[in-house]
Design a protein around this motif. Structure first.
Motif, PDB file in Angstrom:
ATOM      1  N   GLY A  86      45.733   3.570  15.940  1.00 34.12           N
ATOM      2  CA  GLY A  86      46.981   2.583  15.915  1.00 34.12           C
ATOM      3  C   GLY A  86      46.915   1.488  17.119  1.00 34.12           C
ATOM      4  N   TYR A  87      46.132   1.720  18.020  1.00 35.27           N
ATOM      5  CA  TYR A  87      45.811   0.568  18.856  1.00 35.27           C
ATOM      6  C   TYR A  87      45.514  -0.612  18.400  1.00 35.27           C
ATOM      7  CZ  TYR A  87      46.449   4.641  22.009  1.00 35.27           C
ATOM      8  OH  TYR A  87      46.778   5.668  22.730  1.00 35.27           O
ATOM      9  N   SER A  88      46.106  -1.745  18.708  1.00 38.70           N
ATOM     10  CA  SER A  88      45.843  -2.946  18.113  1.00 38.70           C
ATOM     11  C   SER A  88      45.113  -3.987  19.327  1.00 38.70           C
ATOM     12  CB  SER A  88      47.017  -3.718  17.626  1.00 38.70           C
ATOM     13  OG  SER A  88      47.987  -3.912  18.998  1.00 38.70           O
ATOM     14  N   ASP A  89      44.966  -3.406  20.375  1.00 43.26           N
ATOM     15  CA  ASP A  89      44.204  -4.553  21.213  1.00 43.26           C
ATOM     16  C   ASP A  89      43.137  -3.708  21.884  1.00 43.26           C
ATOM     17  OD1 ASP A  89      43.945  -7.051  22.568  1.00 43.26           O
ATOM     18  OD2 ASP A  89      45.347  -6.341  24.367  1.00 43.26           O
ATOM     19  N   VAL A  90      42.070  -3.466  21.288  1.00 46.81           N
ATOM     20  CA  VAL A  90      40.872  -2.718  21.671  1.00 46.81           C
ATOM     21  C   VAL A  90      39.658  -3.572  21.785  1.00 46.81           C
ATOM     22  CG1 VAL A  90      39.594  -0.443  21.302  1.00 46.81           C
ATOM     23  CG2 VAL A  90      41.905  -0.515  20.423  1.00 46.81           C
ATOM     24  N   TYR A  91      38.977  -3.199  23.089  1.00 46.05           N
ATOM     25  CA  TYR A  91      37.841  -3.985  23.462  1.00 46.05           C
ATOM     26  C   TYR A  91      36.497  -3.074  23.667  1.00 46.05           C
ATOM     27  CZ  TYR A  91      40.848  -7.773  24.053  1.00 46.05           C
ATOM     28  OH  TYR A  91      41.847  -8.704  23.859  1.00 46.05           O
ATOM     29  N   SER A  92      35.269  -3.118  23.347  1.00 44.26           N
ATOM     30  CA  SER A  92      34.059  -2.688  23.738  1.00 44.26           C
ATOM     31  C   SER A  92      33.364  -3.669  24.694  1.00 44.26           C
ATOM     32  CB  SER A  92      33.354  -2.616  22.490  1.00 44.26           C
ATOM     33  OG  SER A  92      32.060  -2.128  22.888  1.00 44.26           O
ATOM     34  N   LEU A  93      33.196  -2.934  25.851  1.00 46.88           N
ATOM     35  CA  LEU A  93      32.385  -3.925  26.932  1.00 46.88           C
ATOM     36  C   LEU A  93      31.016  -4.081  26.503  1.00 46.88           C
ATOM     37  CD1 LEU A  93      32.673  -5.181  29.607  1.00 46.88           C
ATOM     38  CD2 LEU A  93      32.081  -3.094  30.527  1.00 46.88           C
ATOM     39  N   ASP A  94      30.572  -5.211  26.128  1.00 49.08           N
ATOM     40  CA  ASP A  94      29.250  -5.572  25.975  1.00 49.08           C
ATOM     41  C   ASP A  94      28.211  -5.332  27.100  1.00 49.08           C
ATOM     42  OD1 ASP A  94      29.744  -6.243  23.423  1.00 49.08           O
ATOM     43  OD2 ASP A  94      29.750  -8.495  23.726  1.00 49.08           O
ATOM     44  N   GLY A  95      27.197  -4.742  26.910  1.00 50.60           N
ATOM     45  CA  GLY A  95      26.269  -4.461  27.839  1.00 50.60           C
ATOM     46  C   GLY A  95      26.752  -3.020  28.695  1.00 50.60           C
ATOM     47  N   GLY A  96      27.754  -2.410  28.437  1.00 51.00           N
ATOM     48  CA  GLY A  96      28.353  -1.375  29.021  1.00 51.00           C
ATOM     49  C   GLY A  96      28.162  -1.227  30.656  1.00 51.00           C
ATOM     50  N   PHE A  97      28.301   0.041  30.845  1.00 50.42           N
ATOM     51  CA  PHE A  97      28.359   0.045  32.600  1.00 50.42           C
ATOM     52  C   PHE A  97      26.835  -0.101  33.316  1.00 50.42           C
ATOM     53  CE2 PHE A  97      27.267   2.553  36.481  1.00 50.42           C
ATOM     54  CZ  PHE A  97      28.326   2.081  37.044  1.00 50.42           C
ATOM     55  N   THR A  98      26.025  -0.037  32.371  1.00 48.05           N
ATOM     56  CA  THR A  98      24.423  -0.349  32.891  1.00 48.05           C
ATOM     57  C   THR A  98      24.567  -2.005  33.218  1.00 48.05           C
ATOM     58  OG1 THR A  98      23.482   1.281  31.770  1.00 48.05           O
ATOM     59  CG2 THR A  98      22.146  -0.674  32.589  1.00 48.05           C
ATOM     60  N   GLU A  99      24.996  -2.851  32.709  1.00 47.27           N
ATOM     61  CA  GLU A  99      25.251  -4.153  32.745  1.00 47.27           C
ATOM     62  C   GLU A  99      26.175  -4.543  33.927  1.00 47.27           C
ATOM     63  OE1 GLU A  99      23.637  -8.124  32.513  1.00 47.27           O
ATOM     64  OE2 GLU A  99      22.915  -6.225  31.894  1.00 47.27           O
ATOM     65  N   TRP A 100      27.322  -3.800  33.928  1.00 50.33           N
ATOM     66  CA  TRP A 100      28.273  -4.062  34.832  1.00 50.33           C
ATOM     67  C   TRP A 100      27.651  -3.700  36.304  1.00 50.33           C
ATOM     68  CZ3 TRP A 100      33.470  -5.750  35.371  1.00 50.33           C
ATOM     69  CH2 TRP A 100      34.041  -5.349  36.643  1.00 50.33           C
ATOM     70  N   GLN A 101      27.143  -2.699  36.334  1.00 48.89           N
ATOM     71  CA  GLN A 101      26.319  -2.295  37.666  1.00 48.89           C
ATOM     72  C   GLN A 101      25.278  -3.338  37.882  1.00 48.89           C
ATOM     73  OE1 GLN A 101      24.081   1.485  37.508  1.00 48.89           O
ATOM     74  NE2 GLN A 101      24.818   2.059  39.604  1.00 48.89           N
ATOM     75  N   HIS A 102      24.493  -3.803  36.953  1.00 50.03           N
ATOM     76  CA  HIS A 102      23.484  -4.823  37.359  1.00 50.03           C
ATOM     77  C   HIS A 102      24.239  -6.259  37.894  1.00 50.03           C
ATOM     78  CE1 HIS A 102      19.924  -7.054  36.872  1.00 50.03           C
ATOM     79  NE2 HIS A 102      20.526  -7.892  36.453  1.00 50.03           N
ATOM     80  N   GLN A 103      25.242  -6.666  37.122  1.00 54.71           N
ATOM     81  CA  GLN A 103      25.828  -7.944  37.610  1.00 54.71           C
ATOM     82  C   GLN A 103      26.766  -7.665  38.794  1.00 54.71           C
ATOM     83  OE1 GLN A 103      27.844 -10.197  34.441  1.00 54.71           O
ATOM     84  NE2 GLN A 103      26.134  -9.621  32.946  1.00 54.71           N
ATOM     85  N   LEU A 104      27.383  -6.732  38.947  1.00 55.67           N
ATOM     86  CA  LEU A 104      28.635  -6.444  39.875  1.00 55.67           C
ATOM     87  C   LEU A 104      28.219  -5.106  40.614  1.00 55.67           C
ATOM     88  CD1 LEU A 104      31.426  -7.593  37.736  1.00 55.67           C
ATOM     89  CD2 LEU A 104      30.523  -9.019  39.405  1.00 55.67           C
ATOM     90  N   PRO A 105      26.946  -4.884  41.523  1.00 49.90           N
ATOM     91  CA  PRO A 105      26.850  -3.792  42.155  1.00 49.90           C
ATOM     92  C   PRO A 105      27.776  -3.422  43.320  1.00 49.90           C
ATOM     93  CG  PRO A 105      25.103  -5.511  42.885  1.00 49.90           C
ATOM     94  CD  PRO A 105      26.251  -5.941  41.597  1.00 49.90           C
ATOM     95  N   SER A 106      28.543  -4.664  43.947  1.00 49.37           N
ATOM     96  CA  SER A 106      29.510  -3.902  44.878  1.00 49.37           C
ATOM     97  C   SER A 106      30.720  -3.810  44.291  1.00 49.37           C
ATOM     98  CB  SER A 106      29.904  -5.217  45.667  1.00 49.37           C
ATOM     99  OG  SER A 106      30.341  -6.212  44.679  1.00 49.37           O
ATOM    100  N   ARG A 107      30.846  -3.542  43.010  1.00 47.96           N
ATOM    101  CA  ARG A 107      32.049  -3.102  42.171  1.00 47.96           C
ATOM    102  C   ARG A 107      31.926  -2.090  41.264  1.00 47.96           C
ATOM    103  NH1 ARG A 107      35.495  -8.235  40.097  1.00 47.96           N
ATOM    104  NH2 ARG A 107      36.891  -6.642  39.894  1.00 47.96           N
ATOM    105  N   VAL A 108      31.235  -0.933  42.004  1.00 48.86           N
ATOM    106  CA  VAL A 108      30.944   0.397  41.614  1.00 48.86           C
ATOM    107  C   VAL A 108      31.676   1.464  42.109  1.00 48.86           C
ATOM    108  CG1 VAL A 108      29.282   2.037  40.881  1.00 48.86           C
ATOM    109  CG2 VAL A 108      28.945  -0.505  40.298  1.00 48.86           C
ATOM    110  N   ALA A 109      32.504   2.212  41.673  1.00 45.10           N
ATOM    111  CA  ALA A 109      33.233   3.411  42.395  1.00 45.10           C
ATOM    112  C   ALA A 109      32.288   4.726  42.160  1.00 45.10           C
ATOM    113  CB  ALA A 109      34.385   3.261  42.102  1.00 45.10           C
ATOM    114  N   THR A 110      32.511   5.653  43.158  1.00 46.96           N
ATOM    115  CA  THR A 110      31.801   6.768  42.867  1.00 46.96           C
ATOM    116  C   THR A 110      32.978   8.002  43.089  1.00 46.96           C
ATOM    117  OG1 THR A 110      31.074   6.944  45.222  1.00 46.96           O
ATOM    118  CG2 THR A 110      29.400   6.109  43.221  1.00 46.96           C
ATOM    119  N   GLN A 111      32.838   9.161  42.487  1.00 46.73           N
ATOM    120  CA  GLN A 111      33.537  10.280  42.738  1.00 46.73           C
ATOM    121  C   GLN A 111      33.039  11.356  43.961  1.00 46.73           C
ATOM    122  OE1 GLN A 111      34.007  12.204  38.926  1.00 46.73           O
ATOM    123  NE2 GLN A 111      35.839  11.594  38.781  1.00 46.73           N
ATOM    124  N   SER A 112      33.858  11.520  44.809  1.00 45.82           N
ATOM    125  CA  SER A 112      33.403  12.424  46.154  1.00 45.82           C
ATOM    126  C   SER A 112      33.520  13.734  45.714  1.00 45.82           C
ATOM    127  CB  SER A 112      33.905  11.971  47.319  1.00 45.82           C
ATOM    128  OG  SER A 112      35.293  12.133  47.142  1.00 45.82           O
TER     129      SER A 112
END
Length: 112
Positions: A86-112
Motif C-alpha cells: 500500500g505504499y505509493s511513494d517507494v524508491y530503490s537506491l541505485d548502486g545501494g550502500f556500496t555506491e553511497w559509501q564510494h561516492q560519499l565516504p564522509s556520510r557513513v554512520a556506524t553503530q557502536s
C-alpha cells in the motif's frame, strides 16, 4: 530517477539532496545486521523479516520510503513488496550502500 511499475529508482545524488533538505522519508536498509552495524546511511533503519511488522504499523502508507541494499538489486524486490503493501511513494537506491559509501565516504554512520 526512473519509474518501474511499482517503485522508482533513486540515484545517490538525489537521495543526498533529499537528506540535506530534510525531506521527510523512511530510509530502510535491508542488508545483514553486521554489515549495517559496520556502516550505513545516517538516519536509516535496519530492516529484516522480524522488523517488517513494526515498520508496517509505524509508517503511514503515504510516507516516502527509500530501500537500500548492497548494490541496488535486492532493494528492488523489497520496494516492489512495499508497494504491494500500500505504499505509493517507494524508491530503490541505485548502486545501494556500496555506491553511497564510494561516492560519499564522509556520510557513513556506524553503530557502536
Amino acid at each position: 530517477m526512473t519509474t518501474d511499475s511499482s517503485f522508482s529508482h533513486l540515484d545517490i545524488a538525489t537521495l543526498a539532496t533529499w537528506l540535506d533538505g530534510e525531506r521527510v522519508l523512511t530510509l530502510v536498509d535491508i542488508r545483514d545486521p553486521m554489515s549495517f552495524a559496520q556502516g550505513h546511511i545516517p538516519g536509516s533503519r535496519h530492516l529484516d523479516n522480524d522488523g517488517v511488522g513494526a515498520l508496517l504499523e509505524e509508517t503511514p502508507r503515504e510516507s516516502t520510503m527509500v530501500v537500500v541494499c548492497y548494490h541496488g538489486h535486492s532493494s528492488q524486490q523489497a520496494a516492489t513488496w512495499l508497494s504491494a503493501q500500500g505504499y505509493s511513494d517507494v524508491y530503490s537506491l541505485d548502486g545501494g550502500f556500496t555506491e553511497w559509501q564510494h561516492q560519499l565516504p564522509s556520510r557513513v554512520a556506524t553503530q557502536s
